[in-house]
Write an enzyme that holds these catalytic residues in place. Structure first.
Site, PDB file in Angstrom:
ATOM      1  N   ASN A  49       7.768  -4.201   4.006  1.00 53.87           N
ATOM      2  CA  ASN A  49       8.872  -4.858   2.468  1.00 53.87           C
ATOM      3  C   ASN A  49       9.673  -4.345   1.586  1.00 53.87           C
ATOM      4  O   ASN A  49       9.233  -3.095   0.766  1.00 53.87           O
ATOM      5  CB  ASN A  49       7.655  -6.408   1.948  1.00 53.87           C
ATOM      6  CG  ASN A  49       6.666  -6.544   2.535  1.00 53.87           C
ATOM      7  OD1 ASN A  49       7.464  -7.317   3.649  1.00 53.87           O
ATOM      8  ND2 ASN A  49       5.561  -6.821   2.267  1.00 53.87           N
ATOM      9  N   HIS A  63      -1.510  -9.847  -7.266  1.00 48.67           N
ATOM     10  CA  HIS A  63      -1.344 -10.164  -5.957  1.00 48.67           C
ATOM     11  C   HIS A  63      -2.056  -9.852  -5.058  1.00 48.67           C
ATOM     12  O   HIS A  63      -2.702  -8.958  -4.707  1.00 48.67           O
ATOM     13  CB  HIS A  63      -0.141 -10.621  -5.063  1.00 48.67           C
ATOM     14  CG  HIS A  63       1.351 -11.267  -5.867  1.00 48.67           C
ATOM     15  ND1 HIS A  63       2.605 -10.542  -5.467  1.00 48.67           N
ATOM     16  CD2 HIS A  63       1.389 -12.003  -7.105  1.00 48.67           C
ATOM     17  CE1 HIS A  63       3.129 -11.371  -6.850  1.00 48.67           C
ATOM     18  NE2 HIS A  63       2.253 -12.008  -7.191  1.00 48.67           N
ATOM     19  N   LYS A  73      -2.119  -2.201   1.433  1.00 48.38           N
ATOM     20  CA  LYS A  73      -0.879  -1.513   1.221  1.00 48.38           C
ATOM     21  C   LYS A  73      -0.489  -0.305   0.399  1.00 48.38           C
ATOM     22  O   LYS A  73      -1.451  -0.105  -0.009  1.00 48.38           O
ATOM     23  CB  LYS A  73      -0.028  -2.238  -0.957  1.00 48.38           C
ATOM     24  CG  LYS A  73      -0.329  -4.081  -0.336  1.00 48.38           C
ATOM     25  CD  LYS A  73       0.342  -4.509  -1.454  1.00 48.38           C
ATOM     26  CE  LYS A  73      -0.232  -6.326  -1.626  1.00 48.38           C
ATOM     27  NZ  LYS A  73       0.571  -6.419  -2.479  1.00 48.38           N
ATOM     28  N   TYR A 133       6.868  -1.030   0.669  1.00 43.96           N
ATOM     29  CA  TYR A 133       5.453  -0.628   0.752  1.00 43.96           C
ATOM     30  C   TYR A 133       5.042  -1.737   2.387  1.00 43.96           C
ATOM     31  O   TYR A 133       5.869  -2.426   2.581  1.00 43.96           O
ATOM     32  CB  TYR A 133       4.882  -1.870  -0.332  1.00 43.96           C
ATOM     33  CG  TYR A 133       5.027  -2.791  -0.100  1.00 43.96           C
ATOM     34  CD1 TYR A 133       4.386  -3.299   0.129  1.00 43.96           C
ATOM     35  CD2 TYR A 133       5.905  -3.620  -1.081  1.00 43.96           C
ATOM     36  CE1 TYR A 133       4.598  -5.402  -0.045  1.00 43.96           C
ATOM     37  CE2 TYR A 133       6.534  -4.911  -1.226  1.00 43.96           C
ATOM     38  CZ  TYR A 133       5.417  -6.000  -1.242  1.00 43.96           C
ATOM     39  OH  TYR A 133       5.643  -7.182  -1.381  1.00 43.96           O
ATOM     40  N   ASP A 171       4.224 -16.361 -10.658  1.00 41.15           N
ATOM     41  CA  ASP A 171       3.422 -15.447 -11.538  1.00 41.15           C
ATOM     42  C   ASP A 171       2.357 -15.975 -13.094  1.00 41.15           C
ATOM     43  O   ASP A 171       1.469 -15.886 -13.926  1.00 41.15           O
ATOM     44  CB  ASP A 171       4.118 -14.377 -11.871  1.00 41.15           C
ATOM     45  CG  ASP A 171       3.560 -13.617 -10.640  1.00 41.15           C
ATOM     46  OD1 ASP A 171       2.724 -13.871  -9.566  1.00 41.15           O
ATOM     47  OD2 ASP A 171       3.948 -12.689 -10.264  1.00 41.15           O
TER      48      ASP A 171
END
Length: 188
Positions: A49, A63, A73, A133, A171
């Site tokens: 990503n 998240h 990640k 990431y 968020d």
């Protein structure tokens, strides 16, 4: 690569070597064999990503994804600087609800390994930040979850004023950690 375990078990700060000269630099940012040496050989990355944030104080997170699509990640900042946070949400963990925060930047070239069972978020410390990431499972909207970035029980000391923070609508509405059912269980 240098692997540095952090205060919350299983989160690792990684600093790849950079080899530079007048032309620029070369760096191996991921090597499966190096990850195997430190016990991370079970993880296989399936998706990369790339996120761009135009403004300073953009906060993304906290998240995580539920099983069967929980994600580990490997996060790095290739332009600008971010304050990156991992929160242990594994019930039964000795560090449940605890977090670590690390500055990742294009200058310090550090990365953060965040295994499944952690919520993840970051705030941009500069304008025009780019974050790349790798993840160990594909994005799954039905498994996508989050926790409030400003949950007082987490006591995350974000390095910017709360009034400066820029959030997505998603968020703004995340629940506190105490309001979500256990999603992960710690096993030693």
């Amino acid at each position: 690569m240098n692997f540095e375990p952090l205060e919350v078990a299983d989160v690792i700060e990684i600093t790849p070597k950079r080899h530079g000269d007048a032309r620029g630099f070369f760096s191996e940012t991921y090597r499966a064999d190096d990850f195997g040496i430190v016990g991370l050989e079970a993880y296989r990355f399936v998706q990369d990503n790339h996120v761009y944030s135009a403004e300073r104080a953009v906060l993304r997170g906290l998240h995580f994804q539920l099983r069967p699509h929980a994600q580990g990640k490997l996060v790095r900042c290739t332009r600008g600087a971010i304050f990156d946070v991992a929160v242990d949400i594994r019930s039964g963990s000795p560090t449940y609800g605890c977090h670590v925060g690390v500055e990742l930047s294009a200058t310090n070239w550090k990365q953060l390994w965040i295994p499944p069972g952690f919520a993840h978020g970051y705030v941009t410390l500069e304008e025009h930040c780019e974050v790349i990431y790798k993840v160990t499972d594909y994005y799954s909207p039905e498994c996508d979850r989050g926790i409030a970035w400003d949950d007082p029980a987490l006591a995350i000391d974000w390095p910017l004023s709360k009034t400066d923070i820029i959030l997505s609508e998603k968020d703004r509405k995340q629940p506190r950690l105490s309001e979500i059912p256990p999603a992960f269980h710690f096993s030693a």
